[in-house]
Scaffold this active site. Structure first.
Site, PDB file in Angstrom:
ATOM      1  N   HIS A  83       0.842  -1.210   0.000  1.00  0.00           N
ATOM      2  CA  HIS A  83       0.000   0.000   0.000  1.00  0.00           C
ATOM      3  C   HIS A  83       0.875   1.257   0.000  1.00  0.00           C
ATOM      4  O   HIS A  83       0.628   2.207  -0.758  1.00  0.00           O
ATOM      5  CB  HIS A  83      -0.912   0.019   1.224  1.00  0.00           C
ATOM      6  CG  HIS A  83      -2.026  -0.981   1.166  1.00  0.00           C
ATOM      7  ND1 HIS A  83      -2.310  -1.714   0.054  1.00  0.00           N
ATOM      8  CD2 HIS A  83      -2.935  -1.357   2.113  1.00  0.00           C
ATOM      9  CE1 HIS A  83      -3.348  -2.508   0.295  1.00  0.00           C
ATOM     10  NE2 HIS A  83      -3.736  -2.302   1.537  1.00  0.00           N
ATOM     11  N   ARG A 143     -20.209  23.924   8.463  1.00  0.00           N
ATOM     12  CA  ARG A 143     -19.158  24.472   9.309  1.00  0.00           C
ATOM     13  C   ARG A 143     -19.617  25.795   9.931  1.00  0.00           C
ATOM     14  O   ARG A 143     -20.430  26.526   9.352  1.00  0.00           O
ATOM     15  CB  ARG A 143     -17.891  24.732   8.485  1.00  0.00           C
ATOM     16  CG  ARG A 143     -17.348  23.532   7.744  1.00  0.00           C
ATOM     17  CD  ARG A 143     -16.643  22.561   8.620  1.00  0.00           C
ATOM     18  NE  ARG A 143     -15.438  23.113   9.223  1.00  0.00           N
ATOM     19  CZ  ARG A 143     -14.669  22.424  10.081  1.00  0.00           C
ATOM     20  NH1 ARG A 143     -15.009  21.195  10.435  1.00  0.00           N
ATOM     21  NH2 ARG A 143     -13.587  22.975  10.588  1.00  0.00           N
ATOM     22  N   TYR A 176     -11.478  25.379  17.124  1.00  0.00           N
ATOM     23  CA  TYR A 176     -11.525  26.824  17.405  1.00  0.00           C
ATOM     24  C   TYR A 176     -10.314  27.235  18.236  1.00  0.00           C
ATOM     25  O   TYR A 176      -9.625  28.208  17.919  1.00  0.00           O
ATOM     26  CB  TYR A 176     -12.816  27.168  18.143  1.00  0.00           C
ATOM     27  CG  TYR A 176     -12.843  28.595  18.663  1.00  0.00           C
ATOM     28  CD1 TYR A 176     -13.073  29.658  17.799  1.00  0.00           C
ATOM     29  CD2 TYR A 176     -12.614  28.875  20.015  1.00  0.00           C
ATOM     30  CE1 TYR A 176     -13.079  30.976  18.260  1.00  0.00           C
ATOM     31  CE2 TYR A 176     -12.622  30.180  20.484  1.00  0.00           C
ATOM     32  CZ  TYR A 176     -12.858  31.224  19.610  1.00  0.00           C
ATOM     33  OH  TYR A 176     -12.852  32.518  20.067  1.00  0.00           O
ATOM     34  N   ARG A 177     -10.048  26.490  19.292  1.00  0.00           N
ATOM     35  CA  ARG A 177      -8.911  26.831  20.159  1.00  0.00           C
ATOM     36  C   ARG A 177      -7.591  26.630  19.429  1.00  0.00           C
ATOM     37  O   ARG A 177      -6.589  27.265  19.760  1.00  0.00           O
ATOM     38  CB  ARG A 177      -8.961  25.995  21.440  1.00  0.00           C
ATOM     39  CG  ARG A 177      -7.944  26.420  22.499  1.00  0.00           C
ATOM     40  CD  ARG A 177      -8.278  25.871  23.872  1.00  0.00           C
ATOM     41  NE  ARG A 177      -7.295  26.306  24.850  1.00  0.00           N
ATOM     42  CZ  ARG A 177      -6.376  25.525  25.408  1.00  0.00           C
ATOM     43  NH1 ARG A 177      -6.323  24.236  25.087  1.00  0.00           N
ATOM     44  NH2 ARG A 177      -5.517  26.000  26.278  1.00  0.00           N
ATOM     45  N   GLY A 211     -16.514  22.377  13.079  1.00  0.00           N
ATOM     46  CA  GLY A 211     -17.621  21.468  12.815  1.00  0.00           C
ATOM     47  C   GLY A 211     -18.645  21.493  13.927  1.00  0.00           C
ATOM     48  O   GLY A 211     -19.834  21.293  13.703  1.00  0.00           O
ATOM     49  N   ASP A 212     -18.182  21.731  15.151  1.00  0.00           N
ATOM     50  CA  ASP A 212     -19.065  21.823  16.307  1.00  0.00           C
ATOM     51  C   ASP A 212     -18.374  22.657  17.376  1.00  0.00           C
ATOM     52  O   ASP A 212     -17.289  23.194  17.158  1.00  0.00           O
ATOM     53  CB  ASP A 212     -19.414  20.427  16.852  1.00  0.00           C
ATOM     54  CG  ASP A 212     -18.173  19.633  17.258  1.00  0.00           C
ATOM     55  OD1 ASP A 212     -17.063  20.209  17.263  1.00  0.00           O
ATOM     56  OD2 ASP A 212     -18.294  18.444  17.579  1.00  0.00           O
ATOM     57  N   ASP A 237     -16.938  22.515  21.267  1.00  0.00           N
ATOM     58  CA  ASP A 237     -16.561  21.708  22.437  1.00  0.00           C
ATOM     59  C   ASP A 237     -16.270  22.661  23.586  1.00  0.00           C
ATOM     60  O   ASP A 237     -15.234  23.333  23.598  1.00  0.00           O
ATOM     61  CB  ASP A 237     -15.323  20.863  22.120  1.00  0.00           C
ATOM     62  CG  ASP A 237     -15.548  19.936  20.933  1.00  0.00           C
ATOM     63  OD1 ASP A 237     -16.577  19.244  20.914  1.00  0.00           O
ATOM     64  OD2 ASP A 237     -14.701  19.918  20.016  1.00  0.00           O
ATOM     65  N   ASP A 253     -21.141  20.486  22.651  1.00  0.00           N
ATOM     66  CA  ASP A 253     -20.851  19.595  23.780  1.00  0.00           C
ATOM     67  C   ASP A 253     -20.410  20.441  24.966  1.00  0.00           C
ATOM     68  O   ASP A 253     -19.534  21.299  24.817  1.00  0.00           O
ATOM     69  CB  ASP A 253     -19.735  18.605  23.423  1.00  0.00           C
ATOM     70  CG  ASP A 253     -20.110  17.679  22.280  1.00  0.00           C
ATOM     71  OD1 ASP A 253     -21.325  17.490  22.052  1.00  0.00           O
ATOM     72  OD2 ASP A 253     -19.199  17.154  21.609  1.00  0.00           O
ATOM     73  N   ASN A 275      -3.319  13.826  20.434  1.00  0.00           N
ATOM     74  CA  ASN A 275      -3.891  13.022  21.516  1.00  0.00           C
ATOM     75  C   ASN A 275      -3.388  11.588  21.457  1.00  0.00           C
ATOM     76  O   ASN A 275      -3.048  10.988  22.491  1.00  0.00           O
ATOM     77  CB  ASN A 275      -5.422  13.034  21.443  1.00  0.00           C
ATOM     78  CG  ASN A 275      -6.016  14.348  21.912  1.00  0.00           C
ATOM     79  OD1 ASN A 275      -5.348  15.135  22.584  1.00  0.00           O
ATOM     80  ND2 ASN A 275      -7.261  14.603  21.565  1.00  0.00           N
TER      81      ASN A 275
END
Length: 535
Positions: A247, A342, A374-375, A382-383, A385, A450, A473
């Site tokens: 691959h 968005r 955002y941060r 997209g949302d 948090d 959220d 993460n």
């Protein structure tokens, strides 16, 4: 708006361990090619662990008191110190990798294999200045340690030539102000992005075995300090078998992967309009796309999406007729198109300020921060948090129900998806959660939001996890695991040991991390500002 960081304590000596691993090290540091913030972190760690940093050097005399010189590479070194002075110097001249590897391993390592061969570089430089016509050989460089990947010395030798070729390019970029060689951004995102998509596809199909093989390969490829240009460079890496090697070879050769293109080809219209039986491959491609589409509905996971497909559903209209959907899934389906839009950054900023004002009216001093992309400084999200805590460590208890009620009264929160309270009884690490849909004031367009409320002693890990990105993460959690910890959004824990010394899970012992930087420092990972975390 992110909470203000406490000013750095004026004297690193307050935390200095005079008997630390760098005891006796007196270092002059060449700053060329290293980001300023990262350089400060390295200096701080060296001093905290018993060393000393010499800020100015008298190049006209012997280096009184200095026994180490640290630099990015030979070129950066020779921009600051001349060859004659280096020839007289009787201490160690090493790359920053020595410092990095010491911090990662938790012990002082021998300097020998990290030594910078500045004399070889000086010869090349001198030859070039004298108009030498011979083909110059690249300066020898210290080996890049790949122990973190589990590669043996013999394997390193076999792929070393390719690594050095690629690292030469990266070091030159770093010397001109580019990123340093520590934990580089994913240089092989062309590969890991495709593998990530295959993970989603195989999960949607319920094929956990294939999905897991790509999942294991991604962090190994992400950590490579060079860009892959040939499959031969990865033939000895752990988790990379023949299939994945093929691959990778196709991706680096053609820039794409036929398997993924086959899955993602839009055969929808052909399948719906065909009057003849279609080839199995075409049906399979459509199945993948349909299951992936269903999986984009909030609350519909891979297993549920597969079951819905097997029930005969092929479109979102089919799903709307299915009476087995939960209320949350029906909400996700109803506002499917809204949720996919968005949110412009300026609108997120205004909503964050709005939430802060409402929150402080209920509970003075409450900390409310919008994490996620955002941060990290992205132009759209997209949302939303939202991560919440209170400095006193107690007043956060019971805050979320009042906050949600107030936001509903003013018509900001519209639909509920998940609402769970644990701060009152102390279960589930005392973290309260609300997932739902909100609307920008004056509009009906729905956005996902959220709300997470953490106890103060768990807030740093919560903010870190909900800021992301997923690549960072994953790296931090793998690094934590390698050092005997378990990291998640509720804290950094000591790992428990099972049979054979393997990690069996997390213990109740939580490491005290008051800030995100405390987490980075505990794991020995250089600090990254939120806008630097788009790896």
């Amino acid at each position: 708006m992110a909470p203000k960081r406490k000013p750095a304590r004026g004297a690193a000596a307050e935390e200095r361990d005079p008997d630390g691993m760098f005891r006796g090290v007196s270092a002059f540091i060449v700053p060329q090619g290293v980001q300023g913030r990262r350089l400060e972190v390295w200096k701080q760690r060296l001093v905290q662990m018993g060393g000393r940093v010499v800020e100015k050097l008298d190049k006209g005399s012997a280096a009184a008191g200095v026994n180490h010189v640290l630099a990015m590479d030979a070129k950066a070194l020779l921009r600051v110190l001349d060859a004659a002075w280096l020839h007289r110097f009787r201490g160690s001249v090493v790359s920053f990798e020595w410092l990095e590897e010491c911090l990662k391993s938790g012990e002082r390592l021998p300097e020998r294999k990290f030594t910078i061969n500045h004399e070889e570089e000086f010869k090349l430089k001198k030859a070039a200045g004298n108009g030498g016509s011979g083909a110059s050989q690249p300066a020898k460089r210290s080996k890049i340690s790949l122990r973190i990947l589990g590669i043996s010395r013999e394997q390193v030798t076999r792929i070393g030539r390719s690594i050095q070729m690629q690292m030469r390019i990266k070091v030159q970029e770093a010397s001109s102000g580019g990123p340093s060689i520590y934990a580089p951004a994913d240089l092989n995102r062309n590969i890991t992005k495709i593998f990530g998509r295959l993970i989603d596809i195989y999960r949607a199909l319920g094929d956990d075995r294939r999905s897991f093989s790509y999942y294991k390969a991604i962090p190994v490829i992400e950590k490579l300090p060079f860009k892959i240009e040939s499959a031969e460079q990865v033939k000895d890496l752990p988790t990379i078998g023949k299939s994945l090697k093929d691959h990778i070879n196709e991706i680096v050769t053609t820039g794409k992967l036929s398997k993924l293109e086959h899955f993602e080809n839009d055969e929808k219209s052909t399948l719906l309009q065909s009057v003849k039986p279609l080839p199995i491959s075409t049906q399979f491609s459509f199945k993948v796309r349909t299951i992936s589409l269903f999986g984009e509905v909030w609350g519909v996971g891979p297993a549920t999406a597969l079951k819905l497909y097997e029930k005969g559903h092929r479109t979102l209209d089919d799903l709307r007729k299915d009476e087995s959907l939960t209320n949350a899934q029906r909400i996700g389906l109803k506002y499917f198109d809204d949720i996919r839009q968005r949110i412009p950054r300026h609108e997120v900023s205004e909503m964050e300020k709005f939430l802060q004002d409402v929150g402080k009216d209920i509970l003075p001093g409450v900390i409310i921060v919008c994490g996620g992309s955002y941060r990290r400084g992205k132009a759209s999200c997209g949302d939303m948090d939202i991560v919440i805590t209170h400095p006193d460590g107690e007043s956060h208890v019971g805050f979320l129900p009042k906050f949600v009620q107030r936001l509903k009264e003013i018509n900001f929160l519209r639909e509920d998806l998940i609402f769970s309270i644990h701060s009152v009884d102390g279960t589930d690490s005392g973290v309260d959660t609300y997932f739902g849909l909100c609307a920008y004031p004056g509009r009906e367009l729905r956005h996902r939001i959220d709300l997470k409320v953490y106890p103060r002693n768990r807030y740093a890990c919560g903010l870190l996890a909900w800021t992301g990105n997923d690549v960072l993460n994953r790296r931090l959690r793998l690094l934590a695991d390698s050092k005997g910890y378990v990291l998640d959004d509720t804290g950094l824990y000591l790992a428990t040991r099972g049979s054979g010394g393997k990690h069996a899970g997390r213990s109740d012992a939580i490491v005290n991390c008051h800030t995100e930087k405390d987490v980075f420092d505990t794991l020995g990972f250089p600090w990254l500002e939120p806008h630097e975390r788009n790896l």
